[in-house]
Structures are given as structure tokens and as C-alpha cells.
Design a protein around this motif. Structure first.
Motif, PDB file in Angstrom:
ATOM      1  N   PRO A 318       1.377  -6.544   6.389  1.00 21.08           N
ATOM      2  CA  PRO A 318       1.308  -5.705   5.175  1.00 21.08           C
ATOM      3  C   PRO A 318       1.122  -4.216   5.453  1.00 21.08           C
ATOM      4  O   PRO A 318       1.708  -3.382   4.755  1.00 21.08           O
ATOM      5  N   SER A 319       0.313  -3.855   6.439  1.00 19.11           N
ATOM      6  CA  SER A 319       0.079  -2.427   6.713  1.00 19.11           C
ATOM      7  C   SER A 319       1.364  -1.733   7.174  1.00 19.11           C
ATOM      8  O   SER A 319       1.603  -0.557   6.866  1.00 19.11           O
ATOM      9  N   GLN A 320       2.218  -2.452   7.903  1.00 16.06           N
ATOM     10  CA  GLN A 320       3.485  -1.871   8.348  1.00 16.06           C
ATOM     11  C   GLN A 320       4.439  -1.668   7.180  1.00 16.06           C
ATOM     12  O   GLN A 320       5.150  -0.657   7.107  1.00 16.06           O
ATOM     13  N   ILE A 321       4.453  -2.624   6.260  1.00 14.45           N
ATOM     14  CA  ILE A 321       5.291  -2.490   5.063  1.00 14.45           C
ATOM     15  C   ILE A 321       4.845  -1.280   4.255  1.00 14.45           C
ATOM     16  O   ILE A 321       5.667  -0.498   3.757  1.00 14.45           O
ATOM     17  N   LYS A 322       3.530  -1.094   4.122  1.00 12.27           N
ATOM     18  CA  LYS A 322       2.992   0.049   3.387  1.00 12.27           C
ATOM     19  C   LYS A 322       3.414   1.359   4.053  1.00 12.27           C
ATOM     20  O   LYS A 322       3.807   2.319   3.366  1.00 12.27           O
ATOM     21  N   GLU A 323       3.349   1.418   5.387  1.00 18.13           N
ATOM     22  CA  GLU A 323       3.748   2.626   6.107  1.00 18.13           C
ATOM     23  C   GLU A 323       5.218   2.968   5.867  1.00 18.13           C
ATOM     24  O   GLU A 323       5.580   4.126   5.676  1.00 18.13           O
TER      25      GLU A 323
END
Length: 389
Positions: A318-323
Motif C-alpha cells: 500500500p505505501s508504494q501505491i500511495k507514493e
């Protein structure tokens, strides 16, 4: 007579949930301004005004506002229904719209009222044809065939008459009305065999059953078609799809949006040109081998809608998608392709297959053979019937 050909507005259509009505408003204003600048006398809209049978009130408001602006003070606008339009609903306002030079044909036997109040006006009309006259007394004949199906044309299916035979009969009925052999335009919403289809269109040829051969089209001075979203020229004569007013699917990312502009007189078509439309966002397809590479790539494409394919060795978190989404707010689709030792373009995917191709693959997986042609056609007819309910 100066004529503009456009089609496939798809008012109300979204892109993966993103609203596009603002872009549609801008591009329709651009077309109206072009009509004023080029002194267009007649606008032809070859179907798919709306994207759904039940458009939102906002979509309908944009249609009425835009088409009134297109008509201007003395211009005529002739519209036919497409497969995405509810042909009855679209033509419901004809008794009012004709006062403003807007004539809508939706597969029903409505005969437009004749009026010489505007500089460009009908002098003769029937259920599927019009003769238009401009201020100089020049006349053109319009053979109008909205999206043709037996149901829409109130006909029973005849197993002894092929779809091509029906098309020939429907086209010839309109051509027979051109008794004075006036300069003519055939306006329709159909799939001509050999045309290039985009992902944003429903499967439209019913496995080939409703593909119209090019030679079946009438020998009109100009053939104004809608249905295919890519602007294209077919054959050695003036047969054109004008294409959609916006890019509606990511495989249209490199396709320019255009309208066709031409003069039509006794000598035929002249001053024919395509005019590029500039309003609306560009669609972009990107691919990268890592999240970091993708972030840098995304920063180069501002004010676009983006589809990103990521070739990875492990799933996204999820954190990569947000980035990625923070790198560009226009990123609306992320397609992760997971495989060890990956390389760009290495994977086979079914996401771009049409309904008939998916059905064929399923049938072959079950029976180790190609599906019979009549079964495939039945599947596509059922699919279309479902879309129209």
C-alpha cells in the motif's frame, strides 16, 4: 455548402471512475467555435451522443446547451442515434429542437417540420432522409440511417434475409429518395469491415455478423460514419469515421482527435480537411521495472490520465501505491505484472481481449476446438441485447 462531420461524443462517459464532463464541455465549445470561424452551415453528428441509455441530468444539460451553441443563429445540426443512445429518448425533444435548427433521427418514423426561418433549413424530409438548402439556394441530400437493428427499425427477424441484405435494402430505400440526384451524404452509425476498433468500444461486429462490407455503402459524395473511435479513411473515396471527441480508452493514447470539414456542391466534395481537436486531457500508457523508475517517469506527464504497467518480482504494498499516486494525480490505473526475472513486455495478458475473443478462448479450453460460427454470433447477439436493456 460548408459541412462539419463529428461523432461519438459519449457525453457522461467516465474513465475508470474519473469524471470527464468538464473536458467534454470544453471540446464541444471548441467545435462550436470552429463552426463559427469556418462559417459552417451544416453539422452532422453520426451517433453515440450519450454513453448510456439513461444519461445523468448533467449529461443531458450539456448536450442541450452544446448542440444549441453548435446550431448558432442560422446553422443546421442533424443528429442520428448510435448504439449507446436510447433512440426514442434522444429524439423526444424534436418538436422543440427543430425550432433551433436541430434535427434528430432516432430510428422512429418522425418527419421533421419544414421551415425557412434559418439560413440553412430543410426543404424536403422523410423518416430517413432530408434535403437541406442554404442561403445561396444550394441543396444537398442526406440519407440518414441511425444504428440499424431489426428491433430499432420495428422489423421482425427474417432468417432468409442476411444482415447485409437488410443493410442493402435500408440504404437503397434512402437513396431512392434522392430523385433530383443532388450532391449527397450518407450518414450512419455502423461497423464497416476492416475498420480499426478501440478498447473503449463495446464489441460491435457480433463476431463478424454485422460487419458491413465497404462496397455495400452507397456511391454518395461523402459517407459520414460513427461507431469507431479512431478517425479513419476507408477505401479510395470519401468514406470517413470522424472518431471520438476525446480519447476514451488507453489504446487510443497516440490517436489524435479530429473532426472532418468539407464543402459540398454540384462538383462534389472539395476543400476536404481534418481539423485536430486540442481540448481535454491526453491519455498515456507507461511501463516501468521498479517503483522508483515509475515515480520518475510519472513526473514527466502532467495534466494527463495515466495507465502504468509495473513489471515486478514481488507484489506492491500500500505505501508504494500511495507514493505512485502522489507522484502524479493523473495516475488512475496500476497494472502489476509479477514474475521472477522479468523484462518489459514479457507477459501475456487477457485484459485487452474482446468479448468474442474471451468466449473463443473459453470454448477452446473446454472442447479443444474453435466455437461454431453460429454459436459465436448467438453469444454476441445476447451480449448486445444485454447492453441495450
Amino acid at each position: 455548402m460548408k459541412v462539419l462531420h463529428t461523432s461519438d461524443w459519449h457525453i457522461g462517459k467516465r474513465l475508470l471512475g474519473r469524471e470527464r464532463i468538464g473536458e467534454q464541455r470544453e471540446v464541444l465549445r471548441e467545435i462550436a467555435a470552429l463552426c463559427e470561424r469556418e462559417r459552417v452551415e451544416l453539422v452532422l453528428v453520426a451517433g453515440d451522443v450519450f454513453d448510456t441509455y439513461l444519461p445523468s441530468s448533467e449529461a443531458e444539460d450539456l448536450f442541450y446547451t452544446s448542440v444549441r451553441e453548435l446550431a448558432g443563429k442560422d446553422r443546421a445540426v442533424v443528429i442520428i442515434s448510435g448504439n449507446h443512445d436510447d433512440h426514442i429518448r434522444l429524439a423526444a425533444a424534436t418538436s422543440l429542437s427543430e425550432e433551433f435548427g436541430i434535427y434528430i433521427y432516432g430510428n422512429v418514423s418522425h418527419v421533421p417540420a419544414l421551415s425557412a426561418v434559418r439560413k440553412t433549413h430543410p426543404v424536403r424530409a422523410g423518416a430517413h432522409f432530408m434535403e437541406m438548402e442554404n442561403e445561396a439556394g444550394e441543396r444537398v441530400f442526406l440519407n440518414l440511417l441511425p444504428y440499424p437493428t431489426e428491433a430499432r427499425l420495428k422489423e421482425d427477424k427474417n432468417p432468409d434475409e442476411s444482415f447485409c441484405d437488410k443493410m442493402r435494402r435500408w440504404i437503397e430505400a434512402g437513396e431512392a429518395e434522392n430523385t433530383e440526384k443532388l450532391p449527397s451524404v450518407f450518414v450512419s452509425h455502423l461497423f464497416v469491415a476492416g475498420g480499426k476498433v478501440s478498447e473503449g468500444e463495446r464489441e460491435i461486429d457480433l463476431g463478424g455478423a454485422r460487419a458491413v462490407p465497404l462496397e455495400l455503402l452507397p456511391a454518395s459524395d461523402y459517407v459520414a460514419l460513427g461507431h469507431l473511435h479512431r478517425k479513419q479513411h476507408l477505401g479510395g473515396r470519401n468514406v470517413f469515421y470522424s472518431g471520438s471527441i476525446l480519447q476514451y480508452a488507453f489504446d487510443e493514447a497516440n490517436v489524435d482527435r479530429k473532426v472532418m470539414l468539407f464543402d459540398l456542391g454540384k462538383e462534389g466534395v472539395y476543400n476536404l480537411k481534418e481539423v485536430k481537436l486540442t481540448s481535454g486531457k491526453t491519455l498515456v500508457r507507461l511501463a516501468a521495472n521498479s517503483v522508483g523508475e515509475a515515480e520518475e517517469l510519472l513526473k514527466r506527464y502532467e495534466n494527463c490520465f495515466i495507465e502504468l504497467t509495473l513489471f515486478l518480482k514481488e507484489p506492491l504494498i500500500p505505501s508504494q501505491i500511495k507514493e505512485l499516486k502522489e507522484a502524479n494525480e493523473g495516475l488512475i490505473s496500476i497494472i502489476p505484472e509479477i514474475k521472477a526475472d522479468c523484462a518489459l513486455g514479457e507477459f501475456a495478458s487477457r485484459k485487452n481481449l474482446s468479448a468474442s475473443e474471451l468466449f473463443t478462448e473459453y470454448y477452446k479450453s473446454m472442447y479443444s476446438d474453435e466455437p461454431p460460427k453460429d454459436l459465436l454470433e448467438l453469444f454476441m447477439e445476447i451480449s448486445e441485447a444485454r447492453d441495450e436493456t
